[in-house]
Scaffold this active site. Sequence first.
Site, PDB file in Angstrom:
ATOM      1  N   LYS A  52       0.830  -1.211   0.000  1.00 40.72           N
ATOM      2  CA  LYS A  52       0.000   0.000   0.000  1.00 40.72           C
ATOM      3  C   LYS A  52       0.862   1.257   0.000  1.00 40.72           C
ATOM      4  O   LYS A  52       0.577   2.212  -0.734  1.00 40.72           O
ATOM      5  CB  LYS A  52      -0.945  -0.006   1.205  1.00 40.72           C
ATOM      6  CG  LYS A  52      -2.057  -1.036   1.096  1.00 40.72           C
ATOM      7  CD  LYS A  52      -2.897  -1.079   2.360  1.00 40.72           C
ATOM      8  CE  LYS A  52      -4.003  -2.118   2.265  1.00 40.72           C
ATOM      9  NZ  LYS A  52      -4.847  -2.158   3.470  1.00 40.72           N
ATOM     10  N   SER A  68      -0.766   0.457   6.098  1.00 35.62           N
ATOM     11  CA  SER A  68      -1.198  -0.413   7.187  1.00 35.62           C
ATOM     12  C   SER A  68      -2.231  -1.400   6.678  1.00 35.62           C
ATOM     13  O   SER A  68      -3.004  -1.093   5.767  1.00 35.62           O
ATOM     14  CB  SER A  68      -1.795   0.437   8.321  1.00 35.62           C
ATOM     15  OG  SER A  68      -2.074  -0.359   9.445  1.00 35.62           O
ATOM     16  N   ASP A  69      -2.222  -2.581   7.268  1.00 37.83           N
ATOM     17  CA  ASP A  69      -3.214  -3.588   6.929  1.00 37.83           C
ATOM     18  C   ASP A  69      -3.474  -4.442   8.165  1.00 37.83           C
ATOM     19  O   ASP A  69      -2.585  -4.612   8.998  1.00 37.83           O
ATOM     20  CB  ASP A  69      -2.727  -4.480   5.779  1.00 37.83           C
ATOM     21  CG  ASP A  69      -3.859  -5.338   5.233  1.00 37.83           C
ATOM     22  OD1 ASP A  69      -4.743  -4.785   4.546  1.00 37.83           O
ATOM     23  OD2 ASP A  69      -3.882  -6.545   5.517  1.00 37.83           O
ATOM     24  N   GLN A  70      -4.686  -4.954   8.275  1.00 39.29           N
ATOM     25  CA  GLN A  70      -5.042  -5.711   9.471  1.00 39.29           C
ATOM     26  C   GLN A  70      -5.940  -6.896   9.127  1.00 39.29           C
ATOM     27  O   GLN A  70      -6.834  -6.795   8.288  1.00 39.29           O
ATOM     28  CB  GLN A  70      -5.776  -4.805  10.456  1.00 39.29           C
ATOM     29  CG  GLN A  70      -6.142  -5.490  11.766  1.00 39.29           C
ATOM     30  CD  GLN A  70      -6.854  -4.538  12.706  1.00 39.29           C
ATOM     31  OE1 GLN A  70      -7.985  -4.148  12.450  1.00 39.29           O
ATOM     32  NE2 GLN A  70      -6.180  -4.167  13.772  1.00 39.29           N
ATOM     33  N   GLY A 105      -0.169  -4.920  10.233  1.00 36.46           N
ATOM     34  CA  GLY A 105       1.082  -4.601   9.555  1.00 36.46           C
ATOM     35  C   GLY A 105       1.200  -3.100   9.413  1.00 36.46           C
ATOM     36  O   GLY A 105       0.226  -2.419   9.080  1.00 36.46           O
TER      37      GLY A 105
END
Length: 194
Positions: A52, A68-70, A105
Amino acid sequence: MKSIILASTSPYRQQLLKKLGVPFLAVAPNVDETPILNESAEALVTRLAHAKAHAISEQHQQHLIIGSDQVCVINGKIVGKPLNYDNAFKQLKQASASKVTFYTGLCLLDSATGSYNVQCELFNVYFRALSDHEIDTYLRKEEPYQCAGSFKSEGLGIALFDKLEGRDPNTLIGLPLILLLDMLRHHGFNPLSD
């Protein structure tokens, strides 16, 4: 000082970043979020957080870009956003009386140099035993269909929990600010210095 870009249009992440009191631009990254076969939760969120940030770096070449990623893991299975009532009901039914681990992340990319730091922050949520009626009532009140795990901890979702365990409660909402501030300080950015 480089400008900050958040590689996300998530209103939750934007609200969290606003806590730091610094100007930033939110830009939607165009990233395929499909998991790779047998990819672990940690590998998935760190790969996507970096992807991203990297996706918008070509258009924004003198910036610090936050990606960010979740996902959450329920009973050993990676679970993302439910997107609708039925999926959210199933997720909360599975989470009932269980420990659910959230993997977030976080990537900070310096688009001028191409250098980046990417890490994964974990947060555990221990759910109460939930009745079908409680799950239904919660979903109808908050409609958390764009949230990994099917709840909003900053809202009524707190009523679903027995205990929270982790370094930074912001992680649960999607942006670990303590970790982010540590990364930003390495780039000379500190919101507590004038």
